[in-house]
Each structure stands twice: as structure tokens, then as C-alpha cells.
Write an enzyme that holds these catalytic residues in place. Structure first.
Site, mmCIF file in Angstrom:
data_model
loop_
_atom_site.group_PDB
_atom_site.id
_atom_site.type_symbol
_atom_site.label_atom_id
_atom_site.label_comp_id
_atom_site.label_asym_id
_atom_site.label_seq_id
_atom_site.Cartn_x
_atom_site.Cartn_y
_atom_site.Cartn_z
ATOM 1 N N LYS A 193 -35.449 -17.338 23.761
ATOM 2 C CA LYS A 193 -35.176 -17.420 24.722
ATOM 3 C C LYS A 193 -35.820 -17.142 25.196
ATOM 4 C CE LYS A 193 -31.213 -18.420 27.748
ATOM 5 N NZ LYS A 193 -30.637 -20.088 28.290
ATOM 6 N N ASP A 250 -27.092 -14.973 13.757
ATOM 7 C CA ASP A 250 -26.364 -14.905 13.697
ATOM 8 C C ASP A 250 -24.914 -15.616 13.416
ATOM 9 O OD1 ASP A 250 -23.687 -12.900 12.489
ATOM 10 O OD2 ASP A 250 -23.793 -12.518 14.432
ATOM 11 N N ASP A 254 -22.701 -19.339 11.985
ATOM 12 C CA ASP A 254 -21.312 -19.673 11.948
ATOM 13 C C ASP A 254 -20.999 -21.144 13.085
ATOM 14 O OD1 ASP A 254 -20.741 -16.870 11.243
ATOM 15 O OD2 ASP A 254 -18.873 -16.620 12.246
HETATM 16 C C1 IPM Z 1 -22.722 -11.776 9.807
HETATM 17 C C2 IPM Z 1 -22.448 -10.711 9.976
HETATM 18 C C3 IPM Z 1 -22.651 -9.280 9.880
HETATM 19 C C4 IPM Z 1 -24.044 -9.544 10.935
HETATM 20 C C5 IPM Z 1 -21.760 -8.371 10.360
HETATM 21 C C6 IPM Z 1 -20.729 -7.993 9.133
HETATM 22 C C7 IPM Z 1 -22.320 -7.541 10.501
HETATM 23 O O1 IPM Z 1 -21.312 -11.298 10.298
HETATM 24 O O2 IPM Z 1 -24.053 -11.467 8.080
HETATM 25 O O3 IPM Z 1 -22.842 -13.000 9.108
HETATM 26 O O4 IPM Z 1 -23.582 -9.893 11.887
HETATM 27 O O5 IPM Z 1 -24.680 -10.049 11.214
HETATM 28 MN MN MN Z 2 -22.058 -13.214 11.285
#
Ligand code: IPM
Ligand code: MN
Length: 378
Positions: A193, A250, A254
Site C-alpha cells: 500500500k 492474511d 482467505d
Molecule cells: C491464518 C490465521 C492466523 C493469522 C490467526 C489464527 C492468528 O488467520 O493463519 O491465516 O492471522 O495468521
Molecule cells: Mn487467516
């Protein structure tokens, strides 16, 4: 007689962590004999289980066992039972402390969408089919670990976190990404960013220097994180290696997990120290724990990454083959709804994948590819 023995620290953690890693261990055991190695598995509590057993999310004995193991197989942590504990005692902090203790600064999260899975994706088949990217996420720095941090004040409270990266932290993770790109399509997208954050400006400068000085053969592109999120959904096949910091990695991982249609498919390896940490990207999913609905594939594919680290390439390939064979044959867990697929429980899926993987370990595929699933169907 097996010649090689690997000490595995098994940290099932909470929620579905246990059931999915049990299936990963089953598959590892299934290929071990054929590949000529043995596993010595020891279980240790972490997360909520650590809190229950020893009052902290990463008990000293668990940490020590991980530090002296050959690898750590990790399930997941967290759940409603521990939602009200102090921040430093949260189950998640056990995982963060473990990553730090192991020096596991490089988090590898591969995302591939096979033709057989393209219809399980919420995106159109023609957009996702053939996606094959690798997220390289910095894991032991950035805003997750920076200080000062905390909440202060009473009437008007203030909270602070600090995003910080030293040059050497950027250099070492950039090298990991570039080396992977050399094994893949030769393309790195660095995500930051830099239009707003100084940390990102330094990130961009350092990544550019590393590419220019050490990896002139690799094509480097920079994207702002907001744009990267959009491009990942719009045209996921345009990515090869995605290099980014802890927080952006992170979020983007996802997001990328929706491409193949389920978070239950994504494995990860966290490397950098002597001992690697292998865990599914998904969480503990307390709502489905114990119901047999969890998909063990992410954990099983994490076990394949563990085998890669040990140099057990034939075994790793057999495990991956087991997973794709199960998918191609139309088997799925509850998260992977496709037309006409056969629903299996967590355990049945583990059993099925173990059976396919064993067949391949004993009957290596032809040089031009893997044998037909139909021929191998146990
Ligand atoms: C991941 C998870 C972890 C992170 C959490 C559980 C601390 O979301 O491995 O992506 O944020 O790294
Ligand atoms: Mn995560």
C-alpha cells in the site's frame, strides 16, 4: 526395514483441528511404508487445548517439543469457550508465538483450481479453471508483531498497533518469492500500500532492488493491495507468485481460498527456521467440529508440503495424487458441493485419499502422467 524416521510434533489444537490432522496422519502413515520412512508422532496441546491443559496457549513443553521435532503438523486454534480470555492468552496467540519461536518467516500458501473443481467455485469456470498461484506471506513481522501496541485510557480509550518492517526482513522474504518464481512461471507480484504507507514504500524499494541485483530473470510487478484483491477475483490466472506482508497476506489468502470454492482445500507451510510448521489455512470451525463435515484436504495437502520439505518427493506426489483422484472421482465433503458428487465424511474422505495415495506409491504413474482414476478406484 524403514531407514528414515521423522519426529513429528502433532498439535491438533481446537475444533476441527483434530479431525482433519488425524486424516493427514492417516495418509502420511499410508504412504510411509511404500516410500521407506517411518513417522514418530507425539501429540501436544496448543491454543484452547493449551489453555485447558496448562493455562497458556503455547505451553513450554509444547514449544520445546516443536523446537526439537523434525516438523510440526498443526490443526487449528480458537473457539467460543476461550473468547473472553485476555488478549495475550487468546488461543491465536499460541500460534503466533509458535511461528515466532520457530523463525517461520516464510508462509507459503499455494492455490490451484483444477478443472474438476472449477464448478465448485463461486466464480465462473472460465475465470478460475487453471488458476495456479502461490502466496508468499511474510509471517513473523509487520503489524502482527510491531510495538508499541495496546489499548489505553479509560473514558476515551485509544488503541495502537505498529506496522514495521526492517530491510533485512523484506530482503529474505523477497528472496523466497523470487526463488519460487524460478521454479514456476517466473513472475512475482508484490503487494503493498505504497500510496499511503511508508512501510510499503520501503517494501517496494527493497523488493525492486533484490529483483534487480539477484533475480534479473524474474518479471516483477507491484500492485496496491486494494487493486490486488480485485485482480485476484477478476483474473486469478494472471498471477504466479504473490509476495506480501503479514496482514495483507492474511486477508488475500482467505480471498484466494474462494477461488477453488472452499477454504477446506488450502494448505500451508511456514518455513525459515530449522523446523517447518505445516497447517491448513482454515480455522477451527467450532460450529462443525465433530460432525464429520470438515474437509481434511487442506490438512492432507499440508502434509504433502511437509513431505516436500523432507525431500520425500515420491510420497508427496502420491499424497497430492490421492487428493486429486478423490476430487476427480466425484467425492466431496460437505463444503464442496458439486452436481452429482458423492458426499463423504471427514474420515471417509481421509480413508479414500489414503487408498489412492497408497496405490500410487506402490504403482508409480506412467512417465506421461498419472494413471486413470477409474483404473485405480479401490
Ligand atoms: C491464518 C490465521 C492466523 C493469522 C490467526 C489464527 C492468528 O488467520 O493463519 O491465516 O492471522 O495468521
Ligand atoms: Mn487467516
Amino acid at each position: 526395514m524403514a531407514e528414515r524416521t521423522y519426529d513429528i510434533a502433532w498439535l491438533p489444537g481446537d475444533g476441527i483441528g483434530r479431525e482433519v490432522t488425524e486424516q493427514a496422519l492417516r495418509v502420511l502413515e499410508a504412504v510411509a511404508q511404500g516410500a521407506g520412512f517411518r513417522l514418530d508422532v507425539e501429540e501436544h496441546p496448543v491454543g484452547g487445548a493449551g489453555l485447558d491443559a496448562a493455562g497458556v496457549p503455547l505451553p513450554d513443553a509444547t514449544r520445546a517439543a516443536c523446537m526439537s521435532a523434525a516438523a510440526v503438523l498443526f490443526g487449528a486454534v480458537g473457539g467460543p469457550a476461550w473468547d473472553d480470555v485476555a488478549a495475550e492468552l487468546r488461543p491465536e496467540s499460541g500460534l503466533l508465538q509458535l511461528r515466532k519461536a520457530l523463525g517461520a518467516f516464510a508462509n507459503l500458501r499455494p492455490v490451484a483450481v483444477s478443472a474438476a473443481l472449477a464448478d465448485a467455485s463461486p466464480l465462473r469456470r472460465e475465470v478460475v479453471a487453471g488458476t495456479d498461484l502461490l502466496i508468499v506471506r511474510e509471517l513473523t513481522g509487520g503489524i502482527y508483531f510491531g510495538t508499541p501496541r495496546g489499548i489505553s485510557g479509560e473514558v476515551q480509550r485509544t488503541a495502537v498497533n505498529t506496522m514495521v518492517y526492517d530491510e533485512h526482513e523484506i530482503v529474505r522474504i523477497a528472496r523466497v518469492a523470487f526463488r519460487w518464481a524460478q521454479q514456476r512461471q517466473g513472475h512475482v507480484t508484490s503487494v503493498d500500500k505504497a500510496n499511503v504507507l511508508e512501510v510499503s514504500r520501503l517494501w517496494r524499494e527493497v523488493v525492486t532492488e533484490v529483483q534487480r541485483e539477484e533475480f534479473p530473470d524474474i518479471a516483477l510487478q507491484h500492485l496496491y493491495v486494494d487493486n490486488a484483491a480485485m485482480q485476484l477475483v477478476r483474473d486469478p490466472r494472471s498471477f504466479d507468485v504473490v509476495l506480501t506482508g503479514n496482514l495483507f497476506g492474511d486477508v488475500l489468502s482467505d480471498l484466494a481460498a474462494t477461488l477453488p470454492g472452499s477454504l477446506g482445500l488450502l494448505p500451508s507451510a511456514s518455513l525459515g527456521g530449522r523446523v517447518g510448521l505445516f497447517e491448513p489455512v482454515h480455522g477451527s470451525a467450532p460450529d462443525i467440529a465433530g460432525t464429520g463435515k470438515a474437509n481434511p484436504m487442506a490438512a492432507i495437502l499440508s502434509a504433502a508440503m511437509l513431505l516436500d520439505e523432507f525431500g520425500e518427493t515420491a510420497a508427496a506426489r502420491a499424497v497430492r495424487y490421492g487428493v486429486s483422484a478423490a476430487i476427480q472421482a466425484g467425492y466431496g465433503t460437505a463444503d464442496l458441493r458439486r452436481d452429482g458428487h458423492t458426499l463423504l465424511s471427514t474420515e471417509e474422505m481421509g480413508e479414500r485419499i489414503a487408498a489412492y495415495a497408497t496405490l500410487v506409491i506402490h504403482h508409480p504413474p506412467m512417465p506421461n502422467g498419472v494413471p486413470e482414476v477409474a483404473v485405480l478406484d479401490p
